[in-house]
Enzyme design. Sequence first.
Site, short mmCIF file in Angstrom:
data_model
loop_
_atom_site.label_atom_id
_atom_site.label_comp_id
_atom_site.label_asym_id
_atom_site.label_seq_id
_atom_site.Cartn_x
_atom_site.Cartn_y
_atom_site.Cartn_z
CB THR A 55 -0.93 0.05 1.23
OG1 THR A 55 -0.13 0.08 2.43
CG2 THR A 55 -1.85 -1.16 1.25
CB CYS B 236 0.01 1.77 10.38
SG CYS B 236 -0.82 1.75 8.78
CB CYS C 76 -2.99 0.85 12.36
SG CYS C 76 -4.01 1.44 10.98
NE ARG D 249 -7.07 -7.32 4.74
CZ ARG D 249 -7.48 -7.63 3.52
NH1 ARG D 249 -8.56 -8.38 3.36
NH2 ARG D 249 -6.85 -7.16 2.46
NE ARG E 75 -0.68 7.76 0.83
CZ ARG E 75 -0.77 6.78 -0.05
NH1 ARG E 75 0.31 6.39 -0.71
NH2 ARG E 75 -1.92 6.18 -0.28
CB CYS F 203 -1.82 5.13 8.39
SG CYS F 203 -3.52 4.52 8.53
CB CYS G 247 -3.48 4.60 12.89
SG CYS G 247 -1.92 4.42 11.98
#
Length: 498
Positions: A33, A37, A41, A44, A66, A68, A71
């Site tokens: 992705t 995080c 977080c 999933r 980058r 999240c 969270c």
Amino acid sequence: MSFPTTDFDERYRAISARDTRFDGQFVTAVRSTGIYCRPSCPARTPKPQNVTFYPTSAAAHEAGFRACKRCLPEAAPGSPAWDLRGDVAARAMRLIASGVVEREGVSGLAVRLGYSTRHLTRLLSTELGAGPLALARAHRAHTARMLLVGTDMPISDVAFSAGFASIRQCNDTIREVFSLTPGELRARRRLPASAAPGAIDLVLPYRGPFDASGIFQWMAARAVSGVEEATATSFSRHLRMAGGPAWFEVSSDASERLHLRARVARLGDLAPLVSTVRRIFDLDADPLAVDQALSVHPELAPLVARTPGIRVPGSADPHEMLIRAMIGQQITVVAARTALTALTDALGERTEQGLLFPTMTAIAEHGAEVLRGPAARIGAIVGAAAALADGSLRLTVGDDGVDQRAALLAMPGIGPWTADYVRMRVLGDPDILLPGDVALRAGAAAAGLPGEARPLTVWAERTAPWRSYLSAHLWRAAPVRTPRSARPITTVAQKETP
């Protein structure tokens, strides 16, 4: 599990359990992705083969990830590693948080740490995954996010308060780190912003439990009139920052949140002020790890159960901390507070905002006219102030602990207790025991531990690296002695310790 976590499987179990204890201790970058995080977080849990763990958000950002949006890993409490570790990387992180890069640049940071700029960059990149500029930039982004979601400050003021050189630089960094504009980030805030003009009102994150009543009580007993004020649920004080006088108040509400209100003379002082407040209240500690480690010992389990989340207070100013500790020697808590109040009233700087603790120059030049007590002790205090004023004695939050202790012990009138106590309070060293302290030994005896210095030192080795927190529990366990039945206490411990 307890900090530090170095094993991939252990960290993966932490993120699978969404364990909030590890927030701020590392970040989880997901290659599928491109997002990083905090461990808790709610998204999933990613597959192990897609995960890379980084020690800092700056490292994840440097690797192309980058933050999240769900969270907000920058909103987590800071890592306890920078106190637990005493290496160059930890010292650098403490100095970066105090604003050294903004004031002196990377070259100034390198000089303070005793390295060349090139070698420091290489060292931090190896240890933390990012160089000093990237680490300072991540700290600015965190501060900007905090102000955008916690205050009504204009975005232009947020940029300079966070330490950015320009509004454009702030906007570009926010977009790059959060994939949001400053306005979009502000629109996502969950709490009402401060309505008081000229001041901020922020909620300070921390890892629970937190012994708020204990730390406020400790501060109330030692508050210097005119400079500090404390109640059962709040503490405020005036202090000197790089840009001028500042003021802050920390208070606890019914929901056990800590609120910070502050005023600064220069916007760039706000981020270092927040860092100072977090250090004073030991907000980056990992209380669950500390409590778990101490409570395995049957003698300490009742103390931990009685006061979970105990904290070891830090210092507002390293120089002030040394003077307070030296003045407090051989007199009672009340007498120490009286002497410090008299010194501040006579030599402190009076501003429109309030009274500031005296400068080291003022104490060096006029301290002997105000201080009372043995001539040798007054001479030692004045001499220490003079050394701090002319730079022959350095005392900062980024010192090497061993070197700092040696430098203090080389000063007349400073013994092992004072040097170690300053290390505990200024550096946040979590592993300091003060076996020469009368109150600490009394608390040890009351808890069923050895009451003499040598056997207590040997016993306490089993609680490393948390002996500062052991000390805090033993001070709390010391029997209360009434003025008529007790002889005067003659150690600094009863004056300046928890």
